[in-house]
Design a protein around this motif. Structure first.
Motif, PDB file in Angstrom:
ATOM      1  N   LEU A   4       0.829  -1.193   0.000  1.00  0.00           N
ATOM      2  CA  LEU A   4       0.000   0.000   0.000  1.00  0.00           C
ATOM      3  C   LEU A   4       0.871   1.253   0.000  1.00  0.00           C
ATOM      4  CD1 LEU A   4      -2.678   1.416   0.070  1.00  0.00           C
ATOM      5  CD2 LEU A   4      -2.794   1.020   2.531  1.00  0.00           C
ATOM      6  N   ASP A   5       1.915   1.253   0.800  1.00  0.00           N
ATOM      7  CA  ASP A   5       2.848   2.377   0.783  1.00  0.00           C
ATOM      8  C   ASP A   5       3.433   2.563  -0.615  1.00  0.00           C
ATOM      9  OD1 ASP A   5       2.386   2.788   3.431  1.00  0.00           O
ATOM     10  OD2 ASP A   5       4.248   1.860   4.132  1.00  0.00           O
ATOM     11  N   ALA A   6       3.743   1.449  -1.284  1.00  0.00           N
ATOM     12  CA  ALA A   6       4.303   1.522  -2.629  1.00  0.00           C
ATOM     13  C   ALA A   6       3.306   2.142  -3.595  1.00  0.00           C
ATOM     14  CB  ALA A   6       4.718   0.133  -3.105  1.00  0.00           C
ATOM     15  N   VAL A   7       2.034   1.786  -3.455  1.00  0.00           N
ATOM     16  CA  VAL A   7       0.998   2.378  -4.302  1.00  0.00           C
ATOM     17  C   VAL A   7       0.972   3.881  -4.119  1.00  0.00           C
ATOM     18  CG1 VAL A   7      -1.495   2.583  -4.610  1.00  0.00           C
ATOM     19  CG2 VAL A   7      -0.456   0.325  -4.454  1.00  0.00           C
ATOM     20  N   SER A  17       0.814   8.584   7.507  1.00  0.00           N
ATOM     21  CA  SER A  17       0.492   7.506   8.442  1.00  0.00           C
ATOM     22  C   SER A  17      -0.992   7.469   8.779  1.00  0.00           C
ATOM     23  CB  SER A  17       1.323   7.642   9.717  1.00  0.00           C
ATOM     24  OG  SER A  17       1.074   8.893  10.346  1.00  0.00           O
ATOM     25  N   ASP A  18      -1.620   8.636   8.930  1.00  0.00           N
ATOM     26  CA  ASP A  18      -3.033   8.632   9.292  1.00  0.00           C
ATOM     27  C   ASP A  18      -3.894   8.151   8.133  1.00  0.00           C
ATOM     28  OD1 ASP A  18      -2.397  10.940   7.847  1.00  0.00           O
ATOM     29  OD2 ASP A  18      -4.001  12.112   8.766  1.00  0.00           O
ATOM     30  N   HIS A  52      -8.187  -1.028  -6.955  1.00  0.00           N
ATOM     31  CA  HIS A  52      -9.249  -0.122  -6.511  1.00  0.00           C
ATOM     32  C   HIS A  52      -8.696   1.156  -5.886  1.00  0.00           C
ATOM     33  CE1 HIS A  52     -11.869  -3.318  -7.581  1.00  0.00           C
ATOM     34  NE2 HIS A  52     -11.544  -4.094  -6.561  1.00  0.00           N
ATOM     35  N   PHE A  53      -7.786   1.018  -4.921  1.00  0.00           N
ATOM     36  CA  PHE A  53      -7.201   2.211  -4.319  1.00  0.00           C
ATOM     37  C   PHE A  53      -6.384   2.986  -5.351  1.00  0.00           C
ATOM     38  CE2 PHE A  53      -7.070   0.355   0.269  1.00  0.00           C
ATOM     39  CZ  PHE A  53      -8.420   0.622   0.398  1.00  0.00           C
ATOM     40  N   ALA A  54      -5.529   2.274  -6.091  1.00  0.00           N
ATOM     41  CA  ALA A  54      -4.632   2.947  -7.028  1.00  0.00           C
ATOM     42  C   ALA A  54      -5.406   3.662  -8.121  1.00  0.00           C
ATOM     43  CB  ALA A  54      -3.656   1.939  -7.642  1.00  0.00           C
TER      44      ALA A  54
END
Length: 237
Positions: A4-7, A17-18, A52-54
């Motif tokens: 997720l961080d990579a995305v 972070s939040d 979906h997020f990306a």
């Protein structure tokens, strides 16, 4: 959650972070409710994060680059909340409406909003054809978004009545985007819209790259549209 961080880094959104924690909880809620609410594939974390997020956040960035991320915003056929909720998480100031006809999915969206303590976002559990007849929604929105809802000529009848003059519809499409635009020429003329731009949704995402079709509402949509629920799909313009 390195993936997720990579995305987020790949999208040049950085790692907050939040916001990352909110997305992690959101993904968990999708996994927990996928079977009961008929959401995305059960437990498919990679699909949630990489697609979906990306895709949702890539759409946000593309709209911001063009000065089009203006509220109020409506996400038509929101399903599990894409693209509306990831955009809302990263841009909490945007006023957002999630339009979802399926009662189980709408209830899921309400639960996510409550658990993530999101403000300024509403869920409407109605068909788009019915919603566009309501004074609180017709001609109100500056931006409409829709993923995998319907072919473009059908989607136009659902979305353009909801838009204010000058408002835009942003619709990520697959490999048939060019054909859908050609098929939608009559609907565009009838409903008061024009295809203003298309672009590949990037940076490169996992799997096929969607093409975003951007439609601007130039003329008021005639009052007779949208037709009653189900007719736009059965007899597209």
């Amino acid at each position: 959650m390195d993936s997720l961080d990579a995305v987020l880094n790949r999208l040049s959104l950085g790692v907050s972070s939040d916001k990352t924690a909110i997305l992690v909880r959101y993904a968990a809620l999708i996994r927990e409710n996928s079977e009961r609410a008929g959401l995305t594939s059960r437990g498919d974390v990679a699909a949630i994060e990489q697609r979906h997020f990306a895709e949702s956040l890539a759409l946000l960035l593309a709209l911001e680059e063009r000065g089009l991320a203006r509220d109020p915003v409506i996400d038509i056929g929101s399903g599990a909340g894409f693209p509306g909720l990831p955009i809302k998480i990263f841009r909490p100031e945007l006023r957002m409406t999630l339009l979802e006809a399926n009662a189980k999915k709408a209830a899921f969206l309400e639960r996510v909003i409550a658990e993530l303590a999101l403000k300024g976002v509403d869920v409407v559990n109605e068909r788009a054809e019915d919603t566009a007849r309501l004074p609180d929604h017709r001609g109100i929105y500056a931006l409409a978004m829709a993923r995998t809802v319907a072919p473009l000529r059908v989607l136009l009848e659902l979305a353009l009545p909801l838009l204010q003059l000058g408002g835009v519809l942003a619709a990520p499409k697959g490999s048939a985007a060019t054909r859908e635009i050609t098929e939608a020429e009559d609907a565009l003329r009838e409903l008061g819209g024009v295809v203003e731009e298309t672009w590949p949704l990037g940076p490169p995402l996992a799997g096929p790259t969607p093409t975003v079709v951007l439609v601007r509402k130039r003329v008021d949509t005639p009052e007779r549209y949208p037709r009653r629920a189900g007719i736009p799909r059965k007899r597209p313009l």
